[in-house]
Scaffold this motif. Structure first.
Motif, PDB file in Angstrom:
ATOM      1  N   UNK A 125       7.317  -1.469   1.235  1.00 19.86           N
ATOM      2  CA  UNK A 125       6.892  -2.655   0.490  1.00 19.86           C
ATOM      3  C   UNK A 125       5.582  -2.415  -0.246  1.00 19.86           C
ATOM      4  N   UNK A 126       4.622  -1.750   0.429  1.00 19.28           N
ATOM      5  CA  UNK A 126       3.333  -1.447  -0.205  1.00 19.28           C
ATOM      6  C   UNK A 126       3.552  -0.705  -1.533  1.00 19.28           C
ATOM      7  N   UNK A 127       4.364   0.371  -1.437  1.00 15.49           N
ATOM      8  CA  UNK A 127       4.533   1.257  -2.596  1.00 15.49           C
ATOM      9  C   UNK A 127       5.378   0.577  -3.665  1.00 15.49           C
ATOM     10  N   UNK A 128       6.368  -0.150  -3.224  1.00 15.66           N
ATOM     11  CA  UNK A 128       7.245  -0.843  -4.167  1.00 15.66           C
ATOM     12  C   UNK A 128       6.437  -1.816  -5.028  1.00 15.66           C
TER      13      UNK A 128
ATOM     14  N   UNK B 150       5.747  -1.313  -9.078  1.00 16.71           N
ATOM     15  CA  UNK B 150       6.246  -2.305 -10.046  1.00 16.71           C
ATOM     16  C   UNK B 150       5.133  -2.921 -10.865  1.00 16.71           C
ATOM     17  N   UNK B 151       3.982  -3.093 -10.238  1.00 20.50           N
ATOM     18  CA  UNK B 151       2.862  -3.710 -10.971  1.00 20.50           C
ATOM     19  C   UNK B 151       2.082  -2.674 -11.775  1.00 20.50           C
ATOM     20  N   UNK B 152       2.433  -1.408 -11.627  1.00 17.36           N
ATOM     21  CA  UNK B 152       1.729  -0.353 -12.360  1.00 17.36           C
ATOM     22  C   UNK B 152       0.275  -0.218 -11.931  1.00 17.36           C
ATOM     23  N   UNK B 153       0.022  -0.440 -10.640  1.00 20.61           N
ATOM     24  CA  UNK B 153      -1.363  -0.399 -10.146  1.00 20.61           C
ATOM     25  C   UNK B 153      -1.869   1.036 -10.038  1.00 20.61           C
ATOM     26  N   UNK B 154      -3.178   1.167 -10.134  1.00 23.96           N
ATOM     27  CA  UNK B 154      -3.781   2.497 -10.015  1.00 23.96           C
ATOM     28  C   UNK B 154      -4.320   2.756  -8.602  1.00 23.96           C
ATOM     29  N   UNK B 155      -4.038   1.850  -7.700  1.00 28.62           N
ATOM     30  CA  UNK B 155      -4.429   2.065  -6.301  1.00 28.62           C
ATOM     31  C   UNK B 155      -3.675   3.287  -5.774  1.00 28.62           C
TER      32      UNK B 155
END
Lengths: 127, 238
Positions: free
Chosen positions: B124-127, B131-136
């Motif tokens: 879930x974290x990675x999904x 999807x949000x295109x985060x840079x975290x």
């Protein structure tokens, strides 16, 4: 802080043993029930079953996980705690009393010497 | 506001491994629930209402209209779900709760340490991050017995392709010497964890799995590596 009664013996895998004559009552420790969280199901061994020390002979399932219970001593299971099938939460509310799992007739009482005292077990769990 | 317990239909059931199944609970019409990635739901069958089990969501908060959990054949509930739950069955679902939440900040690095089915919330974290295109940055360090025990292997590999900030690493603890697995072997240790740290003050450690793994990871991160407690979140048996 976990409760560790001084009159019991303990296994590394968190079972306790109360010895009366040649019969031992087995359950899981206060620390174990706390780690498991709310117990929802207990599967106890059949009366009459011969178990060996270290053998997985019961299952305790909490809302978060299921764990084997290992017999701390060898012998024949004499009696099981039928109350746990209707009310497994007894393991949480009274782990050293009404939450006992089974009674076993000891076939090798010398095994008791291999178990931990309350102070040794307290050290193991950091109590 | 009180949590609404709702009966939900199983709309999909997929075997991930011979002993692990992902079950999808379809939200009934009109059901709306705010929740966060990393939380867990509690489920029970209509015929055994006093017998409940909690499972981490393997779906994420962007997934609306359903919850997914990934369950190992473990105990009475795990066995019933893995061996018997099928599409059309209904179970009661207590809405998500929990504080095992990803810190999605651009400069953060989430090191997610998992054992066995403890990897499920990290899907879930990675999904969500992908999807949000985060840079975290997210790095999963996953301990399994053998290569046959890797849950979501293909999916994590695909997510690695889609998300340049995500890495998936596996270590196998019980492989035979003759096994051709080219990856890491042995338990998770401080050296392996340190290899993946690039900015310790901005690293958040997560550990999810059996109590022994979580306890050992806490000792490793907090005591051996002297990481402040605020930088670690744990979930025993996710």
């Amino acid at each position: 802080m976990s409760n560790v009664p001084s009159d019991l013996k303990y296994a590394k895998s968190h079972e306790w043993v109360r010895v009366e004559g040649d019969v031992a009552t087995v359950g899981i420790s206060d620390h174990a029930q706390h780690e498991l969280t709310d117990v929802v199901f207990v599967e106890t061994p059949q009366a009459g079953r011969e178990v060996k020390a270290g053998e997985a002979c019961a299952v305790v399932e909490s809302v978060k996980t299921a764990s084997d219970v290992y017999s701390p001593v060898s012998g024949a299971v004499q009696e099981i705690n039928g109350a746990l099938s209707d009310n497994p939460a007894l393991v949480n509310s009274d782990p050293y009393g009404a939450g006992w799992f089974y009674k076993i007739k000891l076939s090798n009482p010398a095994e008791l010497e291999q178990l931990m005292t309350a102070s040794e077990y307290s050290k193991q769990i950091g109590a | 506001m009180a949590k609404q317990i709702v009966e939900m239909e199983i709309s999909a059931a997929k075997m991930e491994l011979p002993d692990t199944k992902t079950v999808t609970f379809k939200w009934p019409e009109g059901y709306e629930q705010e929740f966060k990635t990393g939380q867990f739901i509690t489920v029970y069958w209509p015929d055994t209402t006093n017998y409940k089990r909690a499972y981490s969501l393997s779906s994420c908060a962007l997934d609306r209209g359903f919850y997914e959990v990934t369950v190992k054949r473990d105990g009475k509930m795990g066995t019933r779900i893995v061996d018997w739950a099928k599409v059309g069955d209904k179970m009661f679902v207590i809405p998500p709760v929990g504080r095992f939440l990803p810190v999605y900040e651009e400069n953060k690095h989430l090191i997610c340490i998992a054992g066995g089915s403890g990897v499920t919330p990290f899907r879930g974290f990675v999904r969500e991050a992908t999807r949000r295109g985060l840079k975290t940055r997210i790095t999963i360090l996953y301990s399994v017995k053998t290569t046959s025990d890797i849950i979501f292997n293909e999916e994590f590999r695909e997510l690695e392709q889609q998300n340049p900030f995500f890495k998936f690493h596996v270590t196998c603890t019980r492989l035979g010497a003759a096994d051709p697995w080219p990856g890491r072997r042995g338990r998770i240790n401080a050296e392996w964890v340190k290899e993946h740290i690039c900015d310790l003050p901005n690293t958040v450690f997560y550990a999810c799995g059996p109590n022994e793994l979580v306890d050992a990871t806490e000792a490793l991160v907090l005591e051996e590596m002297k990481v402040p407690k605020e930088q670690m979140k744990t979930e025993k048996w996710g």
